[in-house]
Design an enzyme around this catalytic site. Structure first.
Site, PDB file in Angstrom:
ATOM      1  N   HIS A  42       0.778  -1.387   0.011  1.00  0.00           N
ATOM      2  CA  HIS A  42      -0.092  -0.044   0.080  1.00  0.00           C
ATOM      3  C   HIS A  42       0.918   1.394  -0.024  1.00  0.00           C
ATOM      4  O   HIS A  42       1.340   1.754   1.028  1.00  0.00           O
ATOM      5  CB  HIS A  42      -0.981  -0.009   1.216  1.00  0.00           C
ATOM      6  N   ASP A 169      -9.191   7.583   7.053  1.00  0.00           N
ATOM      7  CA  ASP A 169     -10.676   7.584   6.766  1.00  0.00           C
ATOM      8  C   ASP A 169     -11.093   6.507   7.201  1.00  0.00           C
ATOM      9  O   ASP A 169     -12.356   6.532   7.829  1.00  0.00           O
ATOM     10  CB  ASP A 169     -11.091   8.257   5.695  1.00  0.00           C
ATOM     11  N   GLY A 170     -10.794   5.331   7.073  1.00  0.00           N
ATOM     12  CA  GLY A 170     -11.418   3.972   7.056  1.00  0.00           C
ATOM     13  C   GLY A 170     -11.507   3.844   8.598  1.00  0.00           C
ATOM     14  O   GLY A 170     -12.302   2.991   9.287  1.00  0.00           O
ATOM     15  N   HIS A 273      -3.732   3.248  -3.791  1.00  0.00           N
ATOM     16  CA  HIS A 273      -4.043   2.819  -2.537  1.00  0.00           C
ATOM     17  C   HIS A 273      -3.281   1.491  -2.345  1.00  0.00           C
ATOM     18  O   HIS A 273      -2.438   1.346  -1.495  1.00  0.00           O
ATOM     19  CB  HIS A 273      -5.323   2.533  -2.041  1.00  0.00           C
ATOM     20  N   ARG A 366     -19.985 -16.795  38.500  1.00  0.00           N
ATOM     21  CA  ARG A 366     -19.896 -15.297  38.533  1.00  0.00           C
ATOM     22  C   ARG A 366     -19.709 -14.906  39.962  1.00  0.00           C
ATOM     23  O   ARG A 366     -18.761 -14.047  40.410  1.00  0.00           O
ATOM     24  CB  ARG A 366     -20.976 -14.453  37.897  1.00  0.00           C
ATOM     25  N   SER A 393     -23.986  -7.247  37.275  1.00  0.00           N
ATOM     26  CA  SER A 393     -24.296  -8.473  36.700  1.00  0.00           C
ATOM     27  C   SER A 393     -23.142  -9.429  36.682  1.00  0.00           C
ATOM     28  O   SER A 393     -23.086 -10.545  37.017  1.00  0.00           O
ATOM     29  CB  SER A 393     -25.020  -8.493  35.203  1.00  0.00           C
ATOM     30  N   GLU A 420     -18.464  -2.639  24.230  1.00  0.00           N
ATOM     31  CA  GLU A 420     -17.704  -4.011  24.289  1.00  0.00           C
ATOM     32  C   GLU A 420     -16.661  -3.901  23.477  1.00  0.00           C
ATOM     33  O   GLU A 420     -15.722  -4.150  23.870  1.00  0.00           O
ATOM     34  CB  GLU A 420     -18.783  -5.237  24.314  1.00  0.00           C
ATOM     35  N   ASP A 478     -34.413 -13.965  30.345  1.00  0.00           N
ATOM     36  CA  ASP A 478     -34.103 -13.052  29.203  1.00  0.00           C
ATOM     37  C   ASP A 478     -34.128 -13.647  27.554  1.00  0.00           C
ATOM     38  O   ASP A 478     -34.209 -12.870  26.731  1.00  0.00           O
ATOM     39  CB  ASP A 478     -32.621 -12.388  29.475  1.00  0.00           C
ATOM     40  N   HIS A 482     -30.261 -13.348  24.528  1.00  0.00           N
ATOM     41  CA  HIS A 482     -29.115 -13.324  25.480  1.00  0.00           C
ATOM     42  C   HIS A 482     -28.538 -14.644  25.967  1.00  0.00           C
ATOM     43  O   HIS A 482     -27.557 -14.531  26.677  1.00  0.00           O
ATOM     44  CB  HIS A 482     -29.714 -12.493  26.713  1.00  0.00           C
ATOM     45  N   ARG A 529     -24.827 -17.405  35.557  1.00  0.00           N
ATOM     46  CA  ARG A 529     -25.823 -16.819  36.296  1.00  0.00           C
ATOM     47  C   ARG A 529     -26.348 -17.357  37.438  1.00  0.00           C
ATOM     48  O   ARG A 529     -26.500 -17.150  38.644  1.00  0.00           O
ATOM     49  CB  ARG A 529     -26.714 -16.072  35.582  1.00  0.00           C
TER      50      ARG A 529
END
Length: 670
Positions: A42, A169-170, A273, A366, A393, A420, A478, A482, A529
């Site tokens: 490139h 820009d990407g 490019h 958890r 949680s 995330e 949920d 989920h 959970r």
């Protein structure tokens, strides 16, 4: 201490062109030569941004080419990793060992330090792996945050540097850059500066094909200082960098450039490019630049000026070493920067394991993880936690951590917000910076949002820990949006990512110990959970360290082996008891980490898995389980998405029960 933004321009008395243009043209020529020799690469970005890079590296970036490991060096991230020849040219010209001209001649060839995109580990001065757009700028946010947190802990006499990024820009189109920029602006990471290659060209053509927003207005709204300059004007770039060094906020500098600058036919077009210019265009570009040296040759006076730039930070490094030698926290600073764990850690964790084994508490893994953190966090002051808005949680915060906040970096807990992907990349940056062991939490199903950054962590061998809770249909009401079913298989498919799914509190402690000790790559702790029973009453050897082990041997002849992970190990234990009552001898194997188990010798694996019928039990899809079950094995698990209902009802509905396991074994062996 940080370098002055007013360091003088290096004087180069050659030719009629400005000194920094000559230095920049050396970068351009090397990029042309390397891409032409490789017949791929490139060239466009290095040709366009060479002036910006020359100003940054000769006047502002604080480093000493003699020591790429200097902890208080500035960090430079080429987020636009496709323009890698610019980075390699900079490393070569400034005198870094290991990036000699031969490496540039072998650009994009097997075992060359000059790979197609920058790869951390191939050369010590490559701060992070880039190429997937957006990852570099987001990783740099973590580096800038690590600098501030370590400065708060050890003081400015040891930690006082900046983070610089060249982005495309990407990079700014990718969603992760929005998350990262928002976080950096919120936290006021003033020592972060992003130089945006504003060339208005993308692979498909002009950026206006897909882009009409103004990134400067966007970044300003996110709390950044913004500036637009002519990227081909060294003095304008220098003035902008000087202002950025004084800003109280992170800075974005849009550098208006010409992609493929100098190439008569391809400059300013997408043709510059991602492919070699071609012999005729390459020669014409060099003529336009006034560069008449042979390929891979830099005239002596220009080379000397670049080498002087590479040594410019040597006095600052020597002064820093003198401060370190007399600093009261020297031993601790050197320990955390080297990634060494305290010697007392093993005894601390052994005591906790003993308590958990004696009490055999029934709790969600958890919750067990939080209990482990209550011990680990005080014992490991370099541990920095966080969550993507799921702290209560994921149970990732413990008493006394304190939160990092805008302008206040003495805490050890980061509220990443619902970001995330940005969280995972920032943790990569903290790990790559050194001095911090980051962990961050979200639901397992949302690991999909983090996957590109997790993949780079695995590729870079970054010491990062992911706390991924709510790991199955066991999360209940949920529902299927989920409830992860394919995620374990997807994560286990990733090379160099260790996936731990502990069965009870003791295994959770063991898996946390293995994760923090692992310096060769990331680890994922996959946690429930719902409550699970305590299964282990002994806490001596770390049995999880071998990936899998016989938790309960068969009573009498072993006719079946029940292999499970996480919450389903308790189901296997109940099935074993039921089969024993029917005279069917079954052993239970807990398999918390496939990667570690696969690394054991074949004799160990065969002894653990046995020669009879093998039954895999996991509340997830069965993809990959054939590796352990063989062609005649049985898998009890999910075959599609989950549903919304209480967890107990879901396990019965989907047939993941002790009764179902017993019936399957009975039906096979009679």
């Amino acid at each position: 201490m940080a370098n002055s933004p007013e360091d003088p321009v290096l004087e180069v008395s050659v030719g009629a062109q400005p000194a920094e243009r000559l230095l920049a043209n050396a970068l351009r020529a090397l990029a042309i030569d390397a891409v032409e020799t490789a017949k791929s690469g490139h060239p466009g970005m290095p040709l366009g941004m060479a002036d910006v890079a020359a100003v940054l590296w000769t006047r502002f970036l604080r480093f000493d080419a003699a020591d790429p490991h200097w902890p208080d060096r500035d960090r430079f991230v080429l987020s636009a990793g496709h323009g890698s020849m610019m980075l390699y040219g900079l490393l070569h010209l400034t005198g870094f060992a290991g990036m000699e001209m031969e490496a540039l001649r072998r650009f994009r060839q097997l075992h060359s330090a000059a790979a197609g995109h920058p790869e951390a580990g191939l050369h010590p001065a490559i701060e992070t792996t880039t190429g997937p757009l957006g990852q570099g700028i987001a990783t740099a946010v973590g580096m800038a945050l690590a600098e501030r947190m370590l400065a708060a802990r050890f003081g400015r006499s040891l930690v006082d540097h900046r983070t610089w990024v060249i982005a495309s820009d990407g990079d700014l189109m990718e969603g992760i850059s929005h998350e990262a920029a928002s976080l950096a602006g919120h936290l006021k990471l003033a020592r972060l500066t992003v130089l945006y290659d504003d060339n208005a060209i993308s692979i498909d053509g002009p950026t206006k094909l897909a882009l009409s927003d103004d990134p400067l207005k966007r970044f300003a709204a996110l709390g950044w200082t913004v500036k637009r300059v002519d990227g081909l004007d060294a003095e304008a770039v220098g003035a902008a960098l000087s202002a950025a060094s004084r800003s109280q906020r992170p800075t974005l500098i849009a550098c208006r450039t010409v992609i493929g600058y100098g190439a008569p036919k391809k400059a300013g077009t997408e043709a510059a490019h991602g492919a070699a210019l071609g012999p005729e265009e390459a020669a014409a570009a060099k003529r336009a630049l006034g560069w008449d040296a042979p390929p891979f040759t830099v005239p002596g006076d220009i080379a000397a000026a670049w080498r002087a730039a590479g040594a410019r930070g040597a006095p600052q490094r020597r002064a820093w070493l003198r401060r370190l030698a007399h600093h009261p926290l020297r031993a601790e600073f050197e320990r955390v920067m080297a990634g060494r764990l305290p010697e007392a850690l093993q005894a601390t964790l052994a005591a906790l394991k003993g308590e958990l084994a004696a009490g055999r508490p029934k709790m969600a893994t958890r919750q067990a993880s939080q209990k482990v953190l209550e011990v680990l966090v005080p014992a490991l002051p370099e541990m920095v936690g966080g969550s993507a808005d799921l702290t209560t949680s994921n149970l990732t915060e413990v008493r006394g951590m304190a939160a990092v906040s805008p302008g206040s970096y003495g805490g050890r807990y980061i509220h990443y917000g619902v970001r995330e992907h940005g969280m995972a990349a920032a943790m990569n940056g903290m790990a790559r910076h050194g001095g911090i062991i980051p962990y961050g939490g979200t639901f397992l199903v949302f690991s999909d949002y983090m996957r590109p950054a997790m993949r780079l962590a695995a590729l870079m061998e970054a010491r990062v820990v992911y706390v991924l809770t709510h790991d199955s249909i066991g999360l209940g009401e949920d529902g299927p949006t989920h409830q992860p079913v394919e995620h374990l298989a997807a994560l286990r498919a990733m090379p160099n990512l260790f996936v731990f799914r502990p069965a009870d509190a003791v295994e959770t402690a063991e898996c946390w110990e293995l994760a923090v000790r692992r310096a060769e790559g990331p680890s994922a702790l996959v946690l429930t959970r719902q409550a699970v029973p305590g299964l282990r009453s002994h806490a001596g050897e770390n049995l999880s360290a071998r990936g899998g082990y016989v938790l309960a041997e068969a009573e009498g002849e072993r006719r079946a082996t029940l292999i499970a992970s996480g919450s389903e190990v308790a189901i296997a234990m109940a099935a074993r008891e039921a089969m024993s009552a029917e005279g069917i001898g079954a052993a239970v194997v807990s398999l918390p980490c496939w990667e570690l188990f696969a690394a054991q010798d074949a004799a160990w694996r065969d002894a653990v898995l046995g020669v009879g019928l093998r039954v895999g039990i996991e509340a997830a899809v069965g993809f990959g389980w054939e590796r352990w079950l063989g062609p005649e094995g049985i898998f009890i698990g999910m075959r599609g998405f989950g549903a919304s209902a209480p967890a107990e009802d879901l396990f019965r509905h989907f047939g993941i029960t002790a009764e179902a396991v017993t019936a399957a074994v009975r039906g096979r062996i009679g």
